[in-house]
Design a protein around this motif. Sequence first.
Motif, short mmCIF file in Angstrom:
data_model
loop_
_atom_site.label_atom_id
_atom_site.label_comp_id
_atom_site.label_asym_id
_atom_site.label_seq_id
_atom_site.Cartn_x
_atom_site.Cartn_y
_atom_site.Cartn_z
N TRP A 191 0.81 -1.21 0.00
CA TRP A 191 0.00 0.00 0.00
C TRP A 191 0.85 1.27 0.00
CZ3 TRP A 191 -4.44 2.03 -1.18
CH2 TRP A 191 -5.51 1.17 -1.43
N VAL A 192 2.07 1.18 0.51
CA VAL A 192 2.99 2.31 0.37
C VAL A 192 3.26 2.57 -1.10
CG1 VAL A 192 5.36 3.08 0.79
CG2 VAL A 192 4.05 2.00 2.63
N GLU A 193 3.43 1.48 -1.88
CA GLU A 193 3.66 1.64 -3.31
C GLU A 193 2.43 2.19 -4.02
OE1 GLU A 193 4.87 -2.22 -4.60
OE2 GLU A 193 6.96 -1.92 -4.02
N VAL A 194 1.24 1.70 -3.64
CA VAL A 194 0.01 2.22 -4.24
C VAL A 194 -0.13 3.71 -3.96
CG1 VAL A 194 -2.52 2.13 -4.15
CG2 VAL A 194 -1.20 0.00 -4.17
N ASP A 195 0.13 4.11 -2.70
CA ASP A 195 0.05 5.52 -2.33
C ASP A 195 1.04 6.36 -3.14
OD1 ASP A 195 -0.61 7.76 -0.23
OD2 ASP A 195 1.58 7.63 -0.27
N ARG A 196 2.25 5.85 -3.31
CA ARG A 196 3.27 6.55 -4.09
C ARG A 196 2.81 6.76 -5.53
NH1 ARG A 196 7.67 2.57 -5.33
NH2 ARG A 196 6.07 2.03 -6.86
N ASP A 197 2.29 5.69 -6.13
CA ASP A 197 1.89 5.77 -7.54
C ASP A 197 0.66 6.64 -7.74
OD1 ASP A 197 4.00 4.11 -8.08
OD2 ASP A 197 2.79 2.28 -8.23
N LEU A 198 -0.30 6.54 -6.82
CA LEU A 198 -1.46 7.43 -6.89
C LEU A 198 -1.05 8.88 -6.72
CD1 LEU A 198 -4.17 5.50 -4.83
CD2 LEU A 198 -4.24 5.99 -7.28
N GLY A 199 -0.10 9.12 -5.81
CA GLY A 199 0.38 10.48 -5.60
C GLY A 199 1.03 11.06 -6.84
N ALA A 200 1.81 10.23 -7.55
CA ALA A 200 2.45 10.70 -8.77
C ALA A 200 1.42 11.03 -9.84
CB ALA A 200 3.42 9.64 -9.27
N ILE A 201 0.36 10.20 -9.94
CA ILE A 201 -0.67 10.45 -10.95
C ILE A 201 -1.47 11.70 -10.62
CG2 ILE A 201 -2.83 9.54 -11.91
CD1 ILE A 201 -1.59 6.71 -11.54
N ASN A 202 -1.81 11.86 -9.34
CA ASN A 202 -2.68 12.97 -8.92
C ASN A 202 -1.92 14.19 -8.43
OD1 ASN A 202 -5.10 11.50 -9.43
ND2 ASN A 202 -4.83 10.40 -7.51
N ASN A 203 -0.58 14.12 -8.47
CA ASN A 203 0.28 15.23 -8.07
C ASN A 203 0.01 15.68 -6.64
OD1 ASN A 203 2.37 17.07 -8.55
ND2 ASN A 203 0.94 18.69 -9.17
N VAL A 204 -0.01 14.69 -5.72
CA VAL A 204 -0.14 14.99 -4.30
C VAL A 204 1.02 14.33 -3.56
CG1 VAL A 204 -2.64 15.22 -4.40
CG2 VAL A 204 -1.63 12.98 -3.86
N GLY A 205 1.25 14.77 -2.33
CA GLY A 205 2.40 14.31 -1.56
C GLY A 205 2.26 12.92 -1.01
N ARG A 206 3.36 12.43 -0.48
CA ARG A 206 3.41 11.09 0.11
C ARG A 206 2.41 10.97 1.25
NH1 ARG A 206 8.93 8.44 2.69
NH2 ARG A 206 8.01 6.43 3.37
N GLY A 207 1.64 9.91 1.24
CA GLY A 207 0.66 9.65 2.29
C GLY A 207 -0.69 10.29 2.06
N GLU A 208 -0.77 11.26 1.15
CA GLU A 208 -2.04 11.98 0.95
C GLU A 208 -3.11 11.08 0.32
OE1 GLU A 208 -2.94 15.03 1.96
OE2 GLU A 208 -1.02 15.01 3.02
N SER A 209 -2.73 10.25 -0.62
CA SER A 209 -3.72 9.39 -1.27
C SER A 209 -4.28 8.37 -0.30
CB SER A 209 -3.08 8.67 -2.46
OG SER A 209 -2.67 9.60 -3.45
N MET A 210 -3.42 7.78 0.53
CA MET A 210 -3.89 6.81 1.50
C MET A 210 -4.79 7.48 2.53
SD MET A 210 -1.79 4.14 3.96
CE MET A 210 -1.06 3.28 2.57
N ARG A 211 -4.42 8.67 2.97
CA ARG A 211 -5.26 9.38 3.95
C ARG A 211 -6.62 9.72 3.36
NH1 ARG A 211 -0.28 11.37 5.96
NH2 ARG A 211 -0.13 13.00 4.39
N ALA A 212 -6.65 10.11 2.10
CA ALA A 212 -7.91 10.44 1.46
C ALA A 212 -8.81 9.21 1.36
CB ALA A 212 -7.66 11.03 0.08
N MET A 213 -8.24 8.08 0.97
CA MET A 213 -9.03 6.86 0.88
C MET A 213 -9.46 6.37 2.25
SD MET A 213 -7.02 4.79 -2.15
CE MET A 213 -8.31 3.55 -2.31
N ALA A 214 -8.62 6.56 3.24
CA ALA A 214 -8.93 6.10 4.60
C ALA A 214 -10.10 6.84 5.22
CB ALA A 214 -7.70 6.22 5.48
N GLN A 215 -10.41 8.01 4.69
CA GLN A 215 -11.55 8.76 5.22
C GLN A 215 -12.87 8.02 5.03
OE1 GLN A 215 -11.42 12.67 3.47
NE2 GLN A 215 -9.58 13.27 4.60
N GLY A 216 -12.87 7.06 4.10
CA GLY A 216 -14.07 6.29 3.86
C GLY A 216 -14.18 5.03 4.71
N ILE A 217 -13.27 4.85 5.67
CA ILE A 217 -13.31 3.66 6.53
C ILE A 217 -14.16 3.94 7.76
CG2 ILE A 217 -11.93 2.02 7.86
CD1 ILE A 217 -9.57 2.66 6.03
#
Length: 257
Positions: A191-217
């Motif tokens: 999931w660190v790798e998924v977060d990294r790759d999503l961040g590169a696609i969406n131009n957001v910083g490290r951890g931001e994509s995982m935090r955004a998705m985690a808001q739905g938990i």
Amino acid sequence: MTAAHVTGAAQGIGRAIALRLARDGHDVAVSDLPDKQDLLEATSQDISALGVRSIALTGDVAEAASVSDLVSDTADRLGSLDVMVANAGVAQTKALLDVTPDEYDRVHAVNGRGIFLSYTEAARQMIRQGNGGKIIGACSIAGHKGFGLLGVYSSSKFGVRALTQAAAQEWAEHGITVNAYCPGIVDTHMWVEVDRDLGAINNVGRGESMRAMAQGITLGRVSTGADVAGLVSYLAGPDSDYMTGQSVLIDGGMLFT
């Protein structure tokens, strides 16, 4: 004493599952790719420290001969194969229009063919033994809902659900149950790798994509490997004897089906 095999057990969810099964009293064979030998050996040593037998095997779940060897080596060295956890898998975070055929094939080779080979080789061994068994596969919330930028990964996990249902029907007469576990966001290297790759696609910083998705938990936190291992412990034990063909969400309340 029952014997289990966990693929992809050098780290992450696989390691957590292997350790939990050892605590439950199973002897545990662990396997992973050759380049993870050191991590795999460490997992095996930690299992042995819990007072059960353990062996570390290397192989590639995408290769038929390799999976056959993993299963036969487990049965030969631990005396049987009673629980097979087909945990090994790979992720891919990429827009569908950017995915090459080779990249598509790589994901399905591990997440699709790897599960198929692990299921079928384990079933053959269990049928020879004549005592039934538990086969458990790695699915995902992405096997219940397709996710954008995880399209190929999602398609591979939908396949795991279908294979699990079909295998459960075909092997019930042999006393074999077949189920799968479906994690959501897990605090692992994958999931660190998924977060990294999503961040590169969406131009957001490290951890931001995982935090955004985690808001739905619903439960308000990402999962640990131990959370997933608890479900696998149930699927590997006698309390799940009347359960088969299911792909069970263990996602803290991300999807409701």
